[in-house]
Every structure is written in structure tokens, then in C-alpha cells.
Design a protein around this motif. Structure first.
Motif, short mmCIF file in Angstrom:
data_model
loop_
_atom_site.label_atom_id
_atom_site.label_comp_id
_atom_site.label_asym_id
_atom_site.label_seq_id
_atom_site.Cartn_x
_atom_site.Cartn_y
_atom_site.Cartn_z
N GLY A 129 -5.99 2.25 -8.49
CA GLY A 129 -4.99 1.84 -7.49
C GLY A 129 -5.19 0.41 -7.03
O GLY A 129 -4.22 -0.36 -6.91
N THR A 130 -6.42 0.05 -6.76
CA THR A 130 -6.73 -1.31 -6.32
C THR A 130 -6.36 -2.33 -7.39
O THR A 130 -5.76 -3.37 -7.09
N ILE A 149 -2.55 -2.72 -7.54
CA ILE A 149 -2.02 -3.49 -6.40
C ILE A 149 -2.35 -4.97 -6.59
O ILE A 149 -1.49 -5.84 -6.36
N ALA A 179 -0.01 -6.37 -9.11
CA ALA A 179 1.33 -6.60 -8.53
C ALA A 179 1.35 -7.92 -7.75
O ALA A 179 2.30 -8.70 -7.88
N VAL A 180 0.32 -8.17 -6.97
CA VAL A 180 0.24 -9.43 -6.22
C VAL A 180 0.19 -10.62 -7.18
O VAL A 180 0.88 -11.62 -6.99
N TYR A 210 7.77 -3.55 -8.79
CA TYR A 210 8.04 -2.29 -8.10
C TYR A 210 7.26 -1.14 -8.77
O TYR A 210 6.62 -0.35 -8.09
N ALA A 212 3.37 -1.59 -8.38
CA ALA A 212 2.93 -1.27 -7.01
C ALA A 212 3.06 0.22 -6.73
O ALA A 212 2.18 0.82 -6.09
N HIS A 213 4.12 0.84 -7.21
CA HIS A 213 4.32 2.28 -7.00
C HIS A 213 3.16 3.08 -7.60
O HIS A 213 2.62 3.98 -6.95
N GLY A 268 0.18 1.95 -8.24
CA GLY A 268 -1.02 1.62 -7.47
C GLY A 268 -1.11 2.39 -6.17
O GLY A 268 -2.16 2.94 -5.82
N ILE A 269 0.01 2.46 -5.47
CA ILE A 269 0.04 3.20 -4.20
C ILE A 269 -0.22 4.68 -4.45
O ILE A 269 -0.96 5.33 -3.70
N LEU A 321 -3.88 5.20 -5.01
CA LEU A 321 -4.62 5.10 -3.74
C LEU A 321 -4.42 6.34 -2.87
O LEU A 321 -5.35 6.80 -2.21
#
Length: 142
Positions: free
Chosen positions: A25-26, A29, A32-33, A127, A130-131, A133-134, A137
């Protein structure tokens, strides 16, 4: 999986899966950044996608092979009740999406001169990155 094979307790196995979910997940994310920052920079500077034969070949191979790898990891993860392996397979699907984005962007840049299209598609792809990744997490918190 190795912990299960060595007879680890369910609590130890679940802890290992949570750590794996947290790491995946980290990473997603952070990816994505990075994609947002890079895409915005490329749009700002009018940077175009690379259209080298090597880059196109790697993208084509990734588009074809990553979904196969994802399905195999998902199947194995479900059979072994290893959610971390299922999530890792989803990273392979994200890789396939990214490769497809790169491939389409590079082809449209080469054929139409649309320097901006690769960065534009990459921003849409954020999108999905990130989805996933979230979701990883959230799985780590369960």
C-alpha cells in the motif's frame, strides 16, 4: 507462505500479511504521488513520451504478461488464503495498466505528435494506483 510451510501460528501469518499489505500500500501511494509529480512536470515542460523500440517492446511485453502473472498470483493467493499474495497480484495489474498507458502515449506521440497525451493518461491512471494502495493499507489495518 513460507511461514505457513514452517508451521507458524495463524497470528504470526496474519501479522506477516499485514506487514506485506502495509508495504504494498505504501509503495502504491508513493507511486501515485510520483506519477502526479512527474506528469505535471512533463505537462509544464512539454516533455514527450519516449518512443524507442526498447521502450515499446518492454511496454508490449508488460501489457501481455502482467495480467497473466496477476491471475496466477490471485489464484494461488486465494487457494492458500494469502491475501498479501492476492494484493501483490493486483500490483501486477497496475503495472499492466501503466505499461498500456506508456504504450498508447508513446504511439500517439509518435504518430500524431501529441506530446501531452502520455502525461494526461498517467494522471488518469493515478486513480487506479491510489485506489489499490488505499485498499492495501485498509487491509493492513484489519
Amino acid at each position: 507462505m513460507k511461514k505457513e510451510a514452517n508451521g507458524a501460528s495463524p497470528a504470526v501469518i496474519r501479522h506477516a500479511e499485514r506487514v506485506a499489505d502495509l508495504i504494498v500500500g505504501t509503495i502504491l501511494i508513493l507511486l501515485a504521488v510520483y506519477v502526479v509529480a512527474t506528469s505535471v512536470y512533463h505537462l509544464w515542460t512539454h516533455a514527450a513520451a519516449d518512443t524507442s523500440l526498447a521502450g515499446l517492446t518492454i511496454s508490449i511485453c508488460s501489457v501481455v504478461l502482467m495480467p497473466v502473472l496477476m491471475r496466477q498470483k490471485k489464484r494461488l493467493g486465494l487457494r492458500l488464503h494469502a491475501q498479501a499474495l492476492v494484493e501483490d497480484g493486483m500490483c501486477n495489474l497496475t503495472c499492466a495498466y501503466m505499461a498500456g498507458t506508456v504504450l498508447v502515449g508513446a504511439l500517439l506521440t509518435a504518430l500524431c505528435g501529441w506530446w501531452w497525451v502520455d502525461s494526461f493518461f498517467a494522471l488518469i491512471l493515478v486513480y487506479f494506483i491510489a485506489h489499490e494502495g488505499i485498499e492495501s493499507l485498509q487491509n493492513a489495518k484489519k
